[in-house]
Design a protein around this motif. Structure first.
Motif, PDB file in Angstrom:
ATOM      1  N   LYS A  67      12.928  33.079  92.639  1.00 31.62           N
ATOM      2  CA  LYS A  67      12.476  33.551  91.328  1.00 31.62           C
ATOM      3  C   LYS A  67      12.577  35.072  91.249  1.00 31.62           C
ATOM      4  CE  LYS A  67       9.236  29.750  90.476  1.00 31.62           C
ATOM      5  NZ  LYS A  67       7.805  29.375  90.356  1.00 31.62           N
ATOM      6  N   TYR A  68      12.195  35.719  92.352  1.00 30.62           N
ATOM      7  CA  TYR A  68      12.268  37.185  92.391  1.00 30.62           C
ATOM      8  C   TYR A  68      13.714  37.657  92.237  1.00 30.62           C
ATOM      9  CZ  TYR A  68      12.464  41.864  94.399  1.00 30.62           C
ATOM     10  OH  TYR A  68      12.723  43.194  94.612  1.00 30.62           O
ATOM     11  N   LEU A  69      14.635  36.989  92.950  1.00 26.64           N
ATOM     12  CA  LEU A  69      16.049  37.362  92.854  1.00 26.64           C
ATOM     13  C   LEU A  69      16.577  37.149  91.437  1.00 26.64           C
ATOM     14  CD1 LEU A  69      17.520  35.936  96.189  1.00 26.64           C
ATOM     15  CD2 LEU A  69      16.973  38.313  95.646  1.00 26.64           C
ATOM     16  N   LYS A  70      16.107  36.060  90.806  1.00 32.50           N
ATOM     17  CA  LYS A  70      16.533  35.776  89.435  1.00 32.50           C
ATOM     18  C   LYS A  70      16.026  36.860  88.484  1.00 32.50           C
ATOM     19  CE  LYS A  70      16.538  32.081  85.977  1.00 32.50           C
ATOM     20  NZ  LYS A  70      16.049  30.715  85.645  1.00 32.50           N
ATOM     21  N   LEU A  71      14.751  37.252  88.658  1.00 33.94           N
ATOM     22  CA  LEU A  71      14.185  38.317  87.826  1.00 33.94           C
ATOM     23  C   LEU A  71      14.896  39.644  88.085  1.00 33.94           C
ATOM     24  CD1 LEU A  71      10.363  37.534  88.118  1.00 33.94           C
ATOM     25  CD2 LEU A  71      11.786  37.296  86.079  1.00 33.94           C
ATOM     26  N   GLN A  72      15.218  39.880  89.353  1.00 30.85           N
ATOM     27  CA  GLN A  72      15.926  41.107  89.708  1.00 30.85           C
ATOM     28  C   GLN A  72      17.304  41.144  89.048  1.00 30.85           C
ATOM     29  OE1 GLN A  72      17.097  41.633  93.880  1.00 30.85           O
ATOM     30  NE2 GLN A  72      16.086  43.622  93.852  1.00 30.85           N
ATOM     31  N   LYS A  73      17.975  40.000  89.043  1.00 33.58           N
ATOM     32  CA  LYS A  73      19.295  39.912  88.421  1.00 33.58           C
ATOM     33  C   LYS A  73      19.193  40.119  86.913  1.00 33.58           C
ATOM     34  CE  LYS A  73      23.397  36.963  88.365  1.00 33.58           C
ATOM     35  NZ  LYS A  73      23.979  35.667  88.804  1.00 33.58           N
ATOM     36  N   GLU A  74      18.158  39.518  86.306  1.00 32.70           N
ATOM     37  CA  GLU A  74      17.945  39.682  84.866  1.00 32.70           C
ATOM     38  C   GLU A  74      17.613  41.132  84.536  1.00 32.70           C
ATOM     39  OE1 GLU A  74      17.531  38.931  80.837  1.00 32.70           O
ATOM     40  OE2 GLU A  74      18.506  37.771  82.427  1.00 32.70           O
ATOM     41  N   SER A  75      16.810  41.753  85.408  1.00 31.08           N
ATOM     42  CA  SER A  75      16.461  43.156  85.207  1.00 31.08           C
ATOM     43  C   SER A  75      17.699  44.039  85.278  1.00 31.08           C
ATOM     44  CB  SER A  75      15.441  43.588  86.267  1.00 31.08           C
ATOM     45  OG  SER A  75      15.130  44.949  86.136  1.00 31.08           O
ATOM     46  N   GLU A  76      18.587  43.726  86.221  1.00 30.56           N
ATOM     47  CA  GLU A  76      19.830  44.479  86.346  1.00 30.56           C
ATOM     48  C   GLU A  76      20.696  44.306  85.103  1.00 30.56           C
ATOM     49  OE1 GLU A  76      22.452  47.084  87.975  1.00 30.56           O
ATOM     50  OE2 GLU A  76      20.480  46.551  88.795  1.00 30.56           O
ATOM     51  N   ARG A  77      20.714  43.074  84.585  1.00 33.53           N
ATOM     52  CA  ARG A  77      21.487  42.803  83.363  1.00 33.53           C
ATOM     53  C   ARG A  77      20.927  43.592  82.179  1.00 33.53           C
ATOM     54  NH1 ARG A  77      21.833  39.609  78.967  1.00 33.53           N
ATOM     55  NH2 ARG A  77      19.704  38.849  79.240  1.00 33.53           N
ATOM     56  N   GLN A  78      19.592  43.666  82.112  1.00 35.64           N
ATOM     57  CA  GLN A  78      18.954  44.417  81.034  1.00 35.64           C
ATOM     58  C   GLN A  78      19.248  45.912  81.154  1.00 35.64           C
ATOM     59  OE1 GLN A  78      17.467  43.355  78.373  1.00 35.64           O
ATOM     60  NE2 GLN A  78      17.422  41.171  78.898  1.00 35.64           N
ATOM     61  N   ARG A  79      19.281  46.394  82.415  1.00 34.18           N
ATOM     62  CA  ARG A  79      19.604  47.812  82.614  1.00 34.18           C
ATOM     63  C   ARG A  79      21.023  48.122  82.160  1.00 34.18           C
ATOM     64  NH1 ARG A  79      16.334  47.425  87.337  1.00 34.18           N
ATOM     65  NH2 ARG A  79      18.134  46.851  88.620  1.00 34.18           N
ATOM     66  N   GLU A  80      21.957  47.211  82.471  1.00 34.67           N
ATOM     67  CA  GLU A  80      23.341  47.410  82.035  1.00 34.67           C
ATOM     68  C   GLU A  80      23.437  47.380  80.512  1.00 34.67           C
ATOM     69  OE1 GLU A  80      26.006  48.172  83.785  1.00 34.67           O
ATOM     70  OE2 GLU A  80      24.739  48.301  85.576  1.00 34.67           O
ATOM     71  N   LYS A  81      22.665  46.466  79.921  1.00 31.84           N
ATOM     72  CA  LYS A  81      22.656  46.362  78.463  1.00 31.84           C
ATOM     73  C   LYS A  81      22.085  47.634  77.839  1.00 31.84           C
ATOM     74  CE  LYS A  81      21.302  43.090  74.855  1.00 31.84           C
ATOM     75  NZ  LYS A  81      20.569  41.832  74.561  1.00 31.84           N
ATOM     76  N   LEU A  82      21.057  48.172  78.496  1.00 31.58           N
ATOM     77  CA  LEU A  82      20.433  49.398  78.013  1.00 31.58           C
ATOM     78  C   LEU A  82      21.409  50.572  78.087  1.00 31.58           C
ATOM     79  CD1 LEU A  82      17.880  50.822  77.009  1.00 31.58           C
ATOM     80  CD2 LEU A  82      17.194  51.120  79.388  1.00 31.58           C
TER      81      LEU A  82
END
Length: 349
Positions: free
Chosen positions: A244-259
């Protein structure tokens, strides 16, 4: 290592044996058959020699055994004509005999052999104690480990299921012992054997707990020999939270790229707004000056007014483009190099 010896006599027997052993500096004491308990408790002997010739030998041996004395440390003095008595004594587990007449060397030989047996027995006892402590620590570790630990036999039936496995799967030990392992881990039999021969390797699989919830597991297999039988030991770690942590980390990275993309977009909007609005506003201002000039050619007014109207429309569009950006990111504009549209237009012209 000196051994303590207790000689049990009867009232009719002489103490020649006692005297002989004393003369040879052996640690020895003697007592009558009626005082066995007190003498044994007092001396705590390593060897007991029964030195009388009567039917009471068997009763004395039984009494010593009832007291918990090691029957392998009992020596019985016999005569040549006591064959029948010897057979009965032997049936009680006694295997050490001194047949009269005997010498001190026979006694010393028995004592020497007894020393070896005592030392060997002590080493074995110490080893058993040591192994018992290790086994106790291991069982305690297995019982309270946060990791799931299982043992399955050649038929893949579960024979060990620790507390860690209970916490991971939700099944109590009583619910799984004797049941097939594949009911809890969705793997083929051949795959388990393949994994088992790949020691020190962990594999990630998915399974379900008792509640039907999907769980992510890290699992390792190894083949071990227990009680002369091949078993497969299985070590399991619940990595669901880690996943779950890795999934959240991946989503966070995706959000950073989107930002970052949004920041770049906002900077582009600000650049367009800046580079378009300034020259257009200049055009509008100059048209107003031309329209206010009394010496102008009024025949051109309609054209100037059209240009003025179109310029204001363009200004309005530029303002709307500027409003597309999120005000939250306006401060990012300074991080990007502004694009000079005039230069680009000049280059194309």
């Amino acid at each position: 290592m000196d051994l303590k010896i207790l000689i049990i006599n009867d009232s009719k027997n002489t103490n020649n044996l006692y005297s002989l052993m004393k003369e040879n500096h052996l640690i020895v004491d003697q007592t009558l058959s009626i005082n066995i308990l007190g003498s044994v408790n007092k001396l705590n002997p390593d060897i007991i020699i029964i030195n009388f010739n009567s039917y009471e030998k068997l009763s004395v041996i039984k009494e010593l055994k009832d007291m918990g004395f090691d029957q392998n440390s009992i020596v019985v003095v016999t005569k040549i004509d006591e064959q029948e008595s010897i057979e009965k004594i032997y049936s009680e587990g006694i295997s050490l005999f001194l047949r009269e007449p005997f010498s001190i060397f026979e006694i010393k030989a028995i004592i020497s052999n007894m020393k070896v047996l005592k030392r060997t027995g002590k080493r074995l006892k110490d080893e058993i104690t040591k192994r018992s402590k290790i086994e106790w620590k291991f069982r305690k570790f297995v019982s309270f480990s946060v990791f799931g630990m299982l043992l399955i036999d050649k038929d893949l039936n579960i024979s060990l299921w620790n507390k860690g496995a209970e916490n991971i799967f939700g099944y109590k030990k009583s619910e799984v012992i004797g049941k097939n392992f594949l009911k809890f881990i969705p793997l083929g039999e051949n795959k388990i054997l393949d994994f088992a021969y790949q020691k020190d390797r962990f594999f990630e699989i998915e399974s379900y707990n008792k509640k039907g919830e999907r769980i992510n597991l890290e699992i390792s297999f190894t083949i071990e020999i227990f009680e002369d039988n091949s078993n497969i030991a299985i070590f399991i770690k619940d990595i669901s939270e880690h996943k779950k942590y890795l999934k959240l980390q991946k989503e966070s990275e995706r959000q950073r790229e989107k930002l970052k993309e949004l920041e770049a977009f906002n900077a582009t909007i600000i650049t367009l707004n800046h580079n378009l609005k300034q020259p257009i506003c200049s055009i509008v201002s100059n048209i107003q000056l031309a329209l206010n000039n009394k010496n102008r050619n009024k025949g051109n007014d309609k054209f100037l007014k059209r240009i003025d109207s179109s310029s204001k429309t363009i200004c309005s569009i530029v303002d709307k483009i500027g409003n597309i950006k999120n005000l939250k990111y306006i401060d990012y504009a300074g991080r990007y190099k502004m694009i000079d549209l005039n230069e680009d237009i000049d280059e194309h012209n």
